[in-house]
Design an enzyme around this catalytic site. Structure first.
Site, PDB file in Angstrom:
ATOM      1  N   ASN A 135       0.795  -1.222   0.000  1.00 27.33           N
ATOM      2  CA  ASN A 135       0.000   0.000   0.000  1.00 27.33           C
ATOM      3  C   ASN A 135       0.830   1.275   0.000  1.00 27.33           C
ATOM      4  OD1 ASN A 135      -2.463   1.791   0.881  1.00 27.33           O
ATOM      5  ND2 ASN A 135      -0.959   2.046   2.522  1.00 27.33           N
ATOM      6  N   TYR A 144       3.775   9.380 -10.853  1.00 28.55           N
ATOM      7  CA  TYR A 144       2.817   8.645 -10.028  1.00 28.55           C
ATOM      8  C   TYR A 144       1.957   7.725 -10.895  1.00 28.55           C
ATOM      9  CZ  TYR A 144      -0.995   7.620  -6.815  1.00 28.55           C
ATOM     10  OH  TYR A 144      -1.915   6.966  -6.046  1.00 28.55           O
ATOM     11  N   LYS A 156       1.885   3.566 -10.996  1.00 30.11           N
ATOM     12  CA  LYS A 156       0.657   2.798 -10.777  1.00 30.11           C
ATOM     13  C   LYS A 156       0.304   1.956 -12.001  1.00 30.11           C
ATOM     14  CE  LYS A 156       0.047   4.124  -6.571  1.00 30.11           C
ATOM     15  NZ  LYS A 156       0.344   3.168  -5.482  1.00 30.11           N
TER      16      LYS A 156
END
Length: 264
Positions: free
Chosen positions: A94, A156, A160
């Protein structure tokens, strides 16, 4: 039941994962940088839920720290070298962060740190966990990505996108092993994530926001069912479908949410 290891387990979605798993009677291993916060959260969960909580302080941008977490994940259980530790049955990758600075204006060290935390550590920790999970013929990995993986949102979004593709590849490889891989592709969630990144919540419409308990509950239910891509809420399922169907020039035109700002 069993033991779950959660990276970034003291804030945001990670903290919500910790509480929901503890409520479901899972023992926990919490990984985060802030030792004081780790101890506080662990103490609160032990008292409220009555489960065992290990704390493992680590900065996942530091290779030696990642290696320590990997060694904990590699524990099979029952061996003298395992020191009585129980194997981890669920790994929740996470930990992550974003910044408000553009790639060009931001610090390269920050961009590289984000890649280390959200890509390199995910790969290394998944490999360590899968070694013992496949040996025991059971276990699950939940990697937290984002709907941003389908956009053109800088480092980012690229990180992802890697996590999403990587998890899908794991799911194919693990078929028939008793071990599963799920990637959580949530949209905007009310946590401290955006505040830490210097991105005001007000720049997004109110309808776009989800609540952390709902997102985590859906993700854990999907892990139990062996779902590969978990996308909480109808609105983000629709948004994901639209982003996949749009030509990439259109995604590039509308998908940039990051704004210029001071280096992080």
């Amino acid at each position: 039941m069993g033991t779950a290891l959660i990276t970034g387990g003291t804030a945001g979605l990670g903290l919500e994962f910790a509480w929901q798993l503890a409520t479901a009677r899972h023992d926990l291993v919490l990984v985060a940088r802030d030792v004081e916060r780790l101890e506080t959260v662990a103490r609160q969960i032990r008292v409220a839920a009555g489960v065992d909580v290990e704390v493992l302080p680590a900065d996942l941008s530091v290779p030696d720290d990642v290696a320590r977490v990997a060694r904990r994940l590699a524990v099979v259980g029952g061996r003298p070298e395992d020191d009585g530790l129980r194997p981890v049955g669920l790994l929740v990758n996470n930990a992550g962060f974003a910044t408000s600075a553009s790639f060009v204006e931001g610090r390269l060290s920050t961009e590289m740190r984000s890649v280390d935390v959200m890509v390199r550590a995910v790969v290394e920790l998944s490999h360590a966990a899968l070694g013992q999970m496949t040996q025991r013929d059971r276990g699950a990995i939940l990697n937290v990505a984002s709907v941003a993986a389908l956009t053109a949102g800088g480092t980012y979004a690229a990180a992802k996108a890697y996590v999403r593709s990587f998890t899908e590849g794991l799911a194919v490889e693990l078929r028939g092993t008793g071990v599963t891989a799920t990637v959580l592709c949530a949209g905007l969630v009310h946590t401290e994530f955006h505040e830490r990144a210097g991105i005001p919540e007000g720049v997004f419409p109110a309808w776009a926001w989800l609540d952390a308990p709902e997102v985590v509950a859906v993700a854990l239910a999907d892990v139990r069912r062996g779902v590969v891509i978990s996308t909480p809420s109808v609105r983000y399922k629709a948004a994901s479908a639209a982003l996949r169907l749009m030509p990439r020039w259109a995604v590039r035109a509308v998908g940039k949410y990051r704004r210029s700002g001071p280096p992080a």
